[in-house]
Design an enzyme around this catalytic site. Sequence first.
Site, PDB file in Angstrom:
ATOM      1  N   GLU A   1       6.513  41.306  14.332  1.00 24.85           N
ATOM      2  CA  GLU A   1       6.022  42.665  14.597  1.00 24.85           C
ATOM      3  C   GLU A   1       4.881  42.666  15.612  1.00 24.85           C
ATOM      4  O   GLU A   1       4.129  43.635  15.711  1.00 24.85           O
ATOM      5  CB  GLU A   1       5.560  43.347  13.305  1.00 24.85           C
ATOM      6  CG  GLU A   1       6.487  43.198  12.116  1.00 24.85           C
ATOM      7  CD  GLU A   1       7.865  43.796  12.329  1.00 24.85           C
ATOM      8  OE1 GLU A   1       8.096  44.409  13.386  1.00 24.85           O
ATOM      9  OE2 GLU A   1       8.727  43.644  11.432  1.00 24.85           O
TER      10      GLU A   1
ATOM     11  N   ASP B   1      13.423  43.974  21.228  1.00 24.05           N
ATOM     12  CA  ASP B   1      14.342  43.420  20.242  1.00 24.05           C
ATOM     13  C   ASP B   1      15.680  43.166  20.927  1.00 24.05           C
ATOM     14  O   ASP B   1      16.207  44.039  21.631  1.00 24.05           O
ATOM     15  CB  ASP B   1      14.566  44.397  19.094  1.00 24.05           C
ATOM     16  CG  ASP B   1      13.410  44.414  18.118  1.00 24.05           C
ATOM     17  OD1 ASP B   1      12.739  43.379  17.995  1.00 24.05           O
ATOM     18  OD2 ASP B   1      13.192  45.453  17.475  1.00 24.05           O
TER      19      ASP B   1
END
Length: 571
Positions: free
Chosen positions: A186, A377
């Site tokens: 994250e 991502d």
Amino acid sequence: MDFVLALHSHLPWVLHHGRWPHGSDWLCEAALDTYLPLLDRLRALEVAGVPAPVSIGFTPVLANQLAHPSFATELEMFIAHRLEACETAPASLAGTNDAGLIPLIPFWRARFQRLLGLYRAVGGDLIGAFRRLQDAGRIEIMGSAATHGYLPLLARDESIRLQLFLGRTEHRRLFGVDPAGCWLPECAYRPRGRWEPLPGERPARVRRGIEEHLAAAGFRYFYTDSHLAHAGTPLGAYVDVPIGAERFDAERHDVSRPGERPDGHSPYQAYRVTGNRTSRAVVTLVRDPRSSLQVWSRHHGYPGDEWYLEFHKIRWPEGLKLWRVTGPNTDLGDKQPYDPHRAGERAAAHADHFASLLAAMAAEHHESRGVVVAPFDTELFGHWWFEGLEFLEGLYTRLAHVPGVRAVSASRHLDDHGPRQALRLGAGSWGAGGDHGMWLNHQTEWTWRRLWKVEDAFWDAAPRALAAGPAWRAVLAQAARELLLAQSSDWQFIISTGVAGDYAERRFLGHCEAAERLTAMLTAAGDGEVLGAAAVRAADELAVGDDPFPDILPALEQALADEPRVTADPV
């Protein structure tokens, strides 16, 4: 100016935990939509002689699943189901208002057959196929924490060390080399200082910064969002995100053209992030707000183009997507049929635009040492944005002929242009608001209280179990696996989104309870006792479903050997 594309691939442990919707189908869908097509595009660029030095990471927990024998069976079954859907869909569409969609079925059939053929051509070994691209110097593969644990909120330094040490050793086992870079889960960071995430829950104390742990684990660099380097605004808020959609639907607000901010730092250079107590320098690469917006935003960027495949409308039960975005506010019932040819034209045009944007940025900054870092991502490309991989192939093809812009891996940039400045990063993440709030909030506080207790019990029991016989060590190893799986940041994220929260709670609690049960058995046994058969049996039963990280014990020993230097907070 250099251009670094960084792709972060991650899914939590879902093998042996059901199929649909959040079990192995989740993993297979990511493989079919993203990992296989990405491999296909990278191999095509290799054949064409076009450099595509992407820096890609596979979290150890994801890599363990992709390399697991049962995954091959699951993926073959999953693709067979999609091919079967292509056979049955025309008959079910005929005579309906959707009969005009029938011509799209051969497109999907050919795609699934090609990707199945690719999977079989690489011997069912996706990890090995990417490793071969790495060994040929085509790509760089980054490392990460073992199970994507949210490192700043873990209670024990031993847990952070285990996440990073095990992540590094698993990377070496699967990819054959030590990773230079680490994708922080994250992009979450905490500097050295007072740690008290829930006031009154645990004694406040001064703890090491995350960069100190990275240095101890041998990592060279990591990525950070621009606001943590005071070089841009937070990545943005999460809006109506389904499971796995962590950042595709993120709204972005940094639509200006940032260079070096008057009140901050330039995002176009790398920085040393080195604590006073760290002998080894660690470098951070900063996300570029300007270029990232084009790829990330569904409202301001490419993925929302009217000709691209609509992600949210799926024909049930075949699972086929047959419609296009059509418009930003178009109701799902009004979506128009997908046109692969027109979508391909738009992907080519967007690749041209992005290459031109990079060329303009290079001309504006006149800085040969500069770097534009675009981290995403991996699952954004192909899965959420179906044409994204076609875009990437076109982009690298065009960049080979753009003066002033050099596509490189992160390590290559740092080899050629080491950092000239040091920087103290702020605490936070690339989540909503830029802080830890997406993972620590009123909905998830209970998970951290529970997890911290499990951590304490495990690490208190670990030294004695490691020094005992093989049965003790085997039970401890399984307890460690369960602890690590409970630490996955995915569970708090899913709970916070309000989508499938019951699933995330069930998985989190299941791993916590398993770790607690095994740890309690280790604690209850007296010194010098032979560990009971019940403990060994319980560990063996859990290992049937949760069996990543076969070489976990050396990392456990290493995590315990490096004792933290922390002091009580006098405040």
